[in-house]
Enzyme design. Structure first.
Site, PDB file in Angstrom:
ATOM      1  N   CYS A  68       0.835  -1.213   0.000  1.00  0.00           N
ATOM      2  CA  CYS A  68       0.000   0.000   0.000  1.00  0.00           C
ATOM      3  C   CYS A  68       0.864   1.255   0.000  1.00  0.00           C
ATOM      4  O   CYS A  68       0.360   2.345  -0.213  1.00  0.00           O
ATOM      5  CB  CYS A  68      -0.947   0.012   1.203  1.00  0.00           C
TER       6      CYS A  68
ATOM      7  N   CYS B  74      -3.570  -2.356   9.350  1.00  0.00           N
ATOM      8  CA  CYS B  74      -2.972  -1.025   9.517  1.00  0.00           C
ATOM      9  C   CYS B  74      -2.472  -0.850  10.951  1.00  0.00           C
ATOM     10  O   CYS B  74      -1.456  -0.189  11.178  1.00  0.00           O
ATOM     11  CB  CYS B  74      -3.986   0.063   9.182  1.00  0.00           C
TER      12      CYS B  74
HETATM   13 FE1  FES Z   1      -1.717   0.305   4.390  1.00  0.00          FE
HETATM   14 FE2  FES Z   1      -3.637   1.147   6.068  1.00  0.00          FE
HETATM   15  S1  FES Z   1      -3.814   0.711   3.944  1.00  0.00           S
HETATM   16  S2  FES Z   1      -1.563   0.770   6.480  1.00  0.00           S
END
Ligand code: FES
Length: 145
Positions: free
Chosen positions: A35, A104
């Protein structure tokens, strides 16, 4: 029911302990290449007590809320207690995160542990390496935004 709890929204909108500690005693940075989110934790430790903590998080709202809550939870605590902090405890303190955002909060736990490890390394304090997560080479669990 709202997707995010009031506590998550509060810590996202008004994050506590944002910033840098220039003369930190321990720094931990973790990132998730999937991400692209990055979290950095700075610890000031005096006599085995975390006297100050700051964070920089370049990431999603859940990661920011998790960093904020996690820093509040470890401030003033002995290092041994800081090491017992889990992402589950952070999530519970936030009154939950959506299932696909639980990962997360793992970043917060890992960044804090890495900062403690850095503190131990800098000061030659012996520790059991099993207490600390392996370095992540891959993307881990974070596949969603
Ligand atoms: Fe990667 Fe939240 S989407 S830490």
């Amino acid at each position: 029911m709202a997707l995010y709890s009031e506590k998550v929204m509060d810590h996202f909108r008004h994050p506590r302990n944002v910033g840098v500690i220039e003369d930190a005693d321990g720094v931990g940075e973790v990132g998730n290449p999937v991400c692209g989110d990055i979290m950095k934790i700075y610890l000031k430790i005096d006599g085995d007590i975390v006297t100050d903590v700051k964070f920089e998080t370049f990431g999603c709202g859940s990661a920011i809320a998790s960093s904020s809550m996690a820093t509040e939870m470890i401030k003033g605590k002995p290092v041994s207690e800081v090491l017992t902090l889990t992402n589950k405890a952070v999530t519970e303190a936030l009154d939950g995160l959506p299932a696909h955002k639980l990962h997360c909060s793992v970043l917060a736990e890992e960044a804090i542990k890495k900062a403690v490890k850095d503190y131990y390394d800098r000061n030659g304090i012996p520790y059991d390496p099993a207490q600390f997560p392996e370095e992540e080479e891959e993307g881990g669990a974070c596949r969603f935004r």
